[in-house]
Design a protein around this motif. Sequence first.
Motif, PDB file in Angstrom:
ATOM      1  N   LEU A 126      59.334 -19.793 -32.802  1.00 14.88           N
ATOM      2  CA  LEU A 126      60.720 -19.832 -32.363  1.00 14.88           C
ATOM      3  C   LEU A 126      60.989 -20.937 -31.343  1.00 14.88           C
TER       4      LEU A 126
ATOM      5  N   THR B  44      54.051 -14.083 -31.511  1.00 14.97           N
ATOM      6  CA  THR B  44      54.698 -13.457 -32.660  1.00 14.97           C
ATOM      7  C   THR B  44      53.663 -13.113 -33.726  1.00 14.97           C
ATOM      8  N   ASP B 148      59.961  -8.548 -29.528  1.00 15.15           N
ATOM      9  CA  ASP B 148      59.664  -9.978 -29.542  1.00 15.15           C
ATOM     10  C   ASP B 148      60.898 -10.761 -29.101  1.00 15.15           C
ATOM     11  N   GLU B 149      60.904 -11.153 -27.852  1.00 11.45           N
ATOM     12  CA  GLU B 149      62.026 -11.864 -27.236  1.00 11.45           C
ATOM     13  C   GLU B 149      63.342 -11.126 -27.486  1.00 11.45           C
TER      14      GLU B 149
END
Lengths: 233, 233, 248, 248, 302
Positions: A126, B44, B148-149
């Motif tokens: 990301l 991730t 995740d974020e």
Amino acid sequence: MFLSCENLTLKYSHNGLPVLDNLCFEITTPGLHALFGHSGAGKTSLARLLTGELPVSDKFSSGAIKIRNMKTLLYSYNTERLPGWSAISHHLDKITPASRKTQKDDLITLFGLEPYMDQPFNRLSLGQKNRINLVRYLVQDFDLLVMDESLANVDERMREKIILNIKTLYPDRLLLYISHNLIEVAKFCDQIIVLRAVTRQPQCIVVQGQNHRGYQPTAQLPERTMLELMNAA
Amino acid sequence: MFLSCENLTLKYSHNGLPVLDNLCFEITTPGLHALFGHSGAGKTSLARLLTGELPVSDKFSSGAIKIRNMKTLLYSYNTERLPGWSAISHHLDKITPASRKTQKDDLITLFGLEPYMDQPFNRLSLGQKNRINLVRYLVQDFDLLVMDESLANVDERMREKIILNIKTLYPDRLLLYISHNLIEVAKFCDQIIVLRAVTRQPQCIVVQGQNHRGYQPTAQLPERTMLELMNAA
Amino acid sequence: MLLRRIYQFLIIYCAGILLLFLLKYGLQLSDYVIPSPIELWQTGCAEFVRYFKDVADTLRVAVIGQIISVIFAFIVGIAGRKATWVGSIVKVAAYNVQAYPIVALAPIIFILLGDGFIARLLIASMICYFPILLSVIGIMSEPVVDIEHFYRCTGRLRWQLEVKIRAFENLNKLTTVISGSATLAMAGTIVAEFIAANAGIGYSIRIALYQSDLARILSALFVIGITLSVYQGLLEWAGALIKKGWET
Amino acid sequence: MLLRRIYQFLIIYCAGILLLFLLKYGLQLSDYVIPSPIELWQTGCAEFVRYFKDVADTLRVAVIGQIISVIFAFIVGIAGRKATWVGSIVKVAAYNVQAYPIVALAPIIFILLGDGFIARLLIASMICYFPILLSVIGIMSEPVVDIEHFYRCTGRLRWQLEVKIRAFENLNKLTTVISGSATLAMAGTIVAEFIAANAGIGYSIRIALYQSDLARILSALFVIGITLSVYQGLLEWAGALIKKGWET
Amino acid sequence: NAGEKLNYRLKWLFNASVVGDLYADVHHIFTDHGLDVQVKAGGPERDAIRELELGHAQFGVASADQVIRAMSKGAPVIVIAQLFQINALQWIYRDDQPPIKRLSDLKGRTIGITYGGNDETIMRTLLAKGGINQKEITLFSVRYDYTPFFQRKADIWPVYRNTQGVFLSAKLAKEDETLRFLDPHDFGVRFVANSVVTSEQMIAKHPQTVIKFKQALLQGWREALNPANQKKTLNTLKQFDKDTSETILTQQLAITRTLIQPSPDIKIGTIDTAAWKETEQIMQAQGLIKKPVNVEKALRNL
Ligand SMILES: Nc1ncnc2c1ncn2[C@@H]1O[C@H](COP(=O)(O)OP(=O)(O)OP(=O)(O)O)[C@@H](O)[C@H]1O
Ligand SMILES: Nc1ncnc2c1ncn2[C@@H]1O[C@H](COP(=O)(O)OP(=O)(O)OP(=O)(O)O)[C@@H](O)[C@H]1O
Ligand SMILES: [Mg+2]
Ligand SMILES: [Mg+2]
């Protein structure tokens, strides 16, 4: 270089509350400025109005945006994607003006993307996606670039490095940085436009940031600015 | 409650470098733990291995993940979307088990989403999208939830509030929080698994966080932890 | 994959035939309404090679027709993707032509083009192109905002790029439609041969129909089906290859 | 939108007719090959009402046929979307049936169903369903990961939801294909009438063809075109409404 | 202008009905006459008269109703030979049904007709002649296949006597059913069938070619129908009509003979002017042409 909003108002529907109400501010100097405010405050909406992605003065918006001495206004955001059919290096090469080839290569190194240049976009993490997207905007001709959470998924160390470098590389452009990171905004940005709840008037307040220009290992946290920001928001 | 990785290794292609190399760590207590590391470190990827979204021990991965006393492992990430055909309240109602209706309503209030519940998903701001997505995971039956974020595009004040509340609401679950915000991770998380560059061994180090449990206005910055983290990463 | 396609076809074909025989013996229909299994088998054996050659001939035209259709569908789809005046008139034209059954257009086509290979090809393509067109228009008229935004706001979004982006993002759908349209190209060519030609399996079917010879028709359908399964299998395989190639 | 569709059709139709007249007077062809403008006008006036009724009759069948096609395409598309064995045999069956030109299947259909309304409807649907099917399969076999992930990992992704998500995310493509397939339903019905019926515009076209009466055929094409433009316009409008309704 | 390419467009697919045309081609009769002719199959969507005008063909076969319609619209078409003296278009019915001896026997039957086709014209003429009201019979729309007749949904079905008539008889014979034929000729209805046509322009510009063509073609027909050439003829047919067995072809050939040359004193190709006039009258009576075209103007015995 001059950018101002006068009584800018925006709604998204007839009977909805306005998102922006009678907003006024102006920025007259180039450099890295910030757009700050809680989630849902209207930062994205404002940025899109400023860059012409949303129309000013149609049935849902009114007021005026004045822009002087700036021609190319770009809006970039963190969920943009690159096409998938070839490596990101290929796409980057295609959109880099010949005169900026070296600058592009420098940015890639700086952004820590060198090892990934022969990967297609969807194989990146990301934060890597964020960075490559920002690079391609930075090598364009622009007078104003809005970076809407463009570094949201990048780690802080890398973010700091990127911000500092952008500031030295583009001293004469207007950069508008949208971020939720209080310290970062307080430390590195020049003017900080704080958007507040739409019910408060004036809806926005401009706070002066510390505008640090280089890595200062001993720098204290910009506590006063942070406090100001927290009070304003 | 027990989660451990033993010599976990992952590559994405035959001739590529490994992303995870011989990774070992274990978590034995419930609570909010963090997965920290620079962008592209493999957070991730690791999270998806842990929750079974990526297979362990196929041709590209090896090692073992041991899980005890946990059945439901969920992985949530910040770019998820809700279906568009009706308001988010409708979708939320549908996926909330009957026993958690009040919990859901509390979370919505807490997350500041109440005014937007009759909007469809695509009319929300980025941070609002993040929050509504997280809410729906929180009302599920789960033993492990990877975030995740999940709050990457939410402002810091709201984020702090959410994290603190999650900690009190789910003291007996394992929450694995992925974030790039150093201070936040240092302050609120219990154990912090720091993923480092794949070339360094051990690839991961576990740092003890401050694990604050409530709002402490006078709390100092967790500077020692932050330093440790920065040195580790 | 190829093999699976073939035996799946066999299963379906046999199921169909079985149904017919059930009907025949259930309703006690005579051999001239539905042929007996023996007759079917004999006809099949006797005609297989000839029909196979016919089908090969037809397939050749169908392949060319399909290629033309795909090209044509893309041209029209790309021209008609915009909500502009030109775009919408192109669309209306493309749709209208389709609404006219080919049998009604055939005399006009023959007047304009004579009865060569070209007329046959045109008829085959006309039948095949429309479904591809619909998909192409659907895909091409929907922006992929997250990718296109950069190119649009830096003034770089020429139509070629726009088309490429949208095609790539919908590659799966496009390959499904294109490989599926092989069947339409085949059907189109057969109809064209039925109307006009003096070669190909369509012509043979016409004669069999004219002679009320259901055994022959069923044999022809068998050969068509098996050939098409192979062709389709190959197309899908090629599609998978292209996708792999484009995506790496 | 509706009005625009109509006058766009008129432009295209007139362009086509003009081309024919240019050909006629350029090559000095007799009225038998290409009718004179006067004859065309007279035939048009004389037959308009009758053809209009015929077209209305045909349209009725076409609309029902289209609805059936859409339903059928969705059933098959949904069943065939998975790469499972059942999914792929359903797909193979659906594809194969399509490859057989309707003229070859017609006798079998008539044996099975007689030659009433049902047979006609079936033929119309068979011609219309395939393009929709291709799109539906393409759309239904491609996951929308960002939306489906939650439902999948919490074990809530039943097929109905999966289908709904994918349909909604591709609503534009689906409405394009469905409203576009109206033309195919129409063409399909006309073909069915051409083969079997003794009513509808297909039947009238067949008579005109037997009598080599191009003026009648052109008049019929005109009525078909104008009716279809209206129907298509209405469908698009309905599509826009549905989209609006679903999206708010 | 020997060696010039000539296209000859038939009315229908290659079968026993065009045996003479094929014979002339295969056995080089055209070439012997110095003509380079390509014989092309026809079909329902083909129209030889249109092709004559467009220059796609120089000669063709068309049915009389086509010729008359074309004339009524000013097409410059000329008939140079009439191949069928008796129209091959007849009706079949099963012999377990009462025989049709008088037209009034048609009452109460379900009769297949091709709407718009010339069998409709002929049947309506028969009905009119027999004074039968449309309510006294049931009309059944004919399409590509014969299933309705097989399934007895229709009693009487139109066929081409010399081709379909033969193999349908054979097919039903296998099930021990026999067919009878209803020949409109027997009831005094003469509706001309296939004839050889060319354009006025062709006659004006290349009269010799037309004459040679007609000579060659009719020679082909004569030789093809000559029982002495039976083997040769059958072999010729088999080349083109692979789907029909030799037994059937033999029968088809025999019947074709009787339709092309019903008696030895009628020359093959004779244009039966009276029959043409009757055809025109029938068409006018049925409203298929609005005013008389004087068909005899187009008949040319070269
Ligand atoms: N298309 C839309 N239709 C209706 N309302 C919208 C639309 N887009 C945004 N909004 C609403 O407008 C408000 C401001 O949205 P905006 O995206 O500008 O916020 P933001 O400041 O960028 O927030 P964030 O930090 O979460 O990205 C939000 O309350 C949002 O729900
Ligand atoms: N599908 C893939 N194919 C190939 N390489 C991949 C793939 N997904 C990720 N990678 C690579 O693996 C590395 C780790 O990726 P991952 O997404 O796990 O990082 P991350 O720690 O989550 O980063 P971020 O904080 O930026 O999200 C990156 O270098 C990335 O380029
Ligand atoms: Mg925003
Ligand atoms: Mg990540």
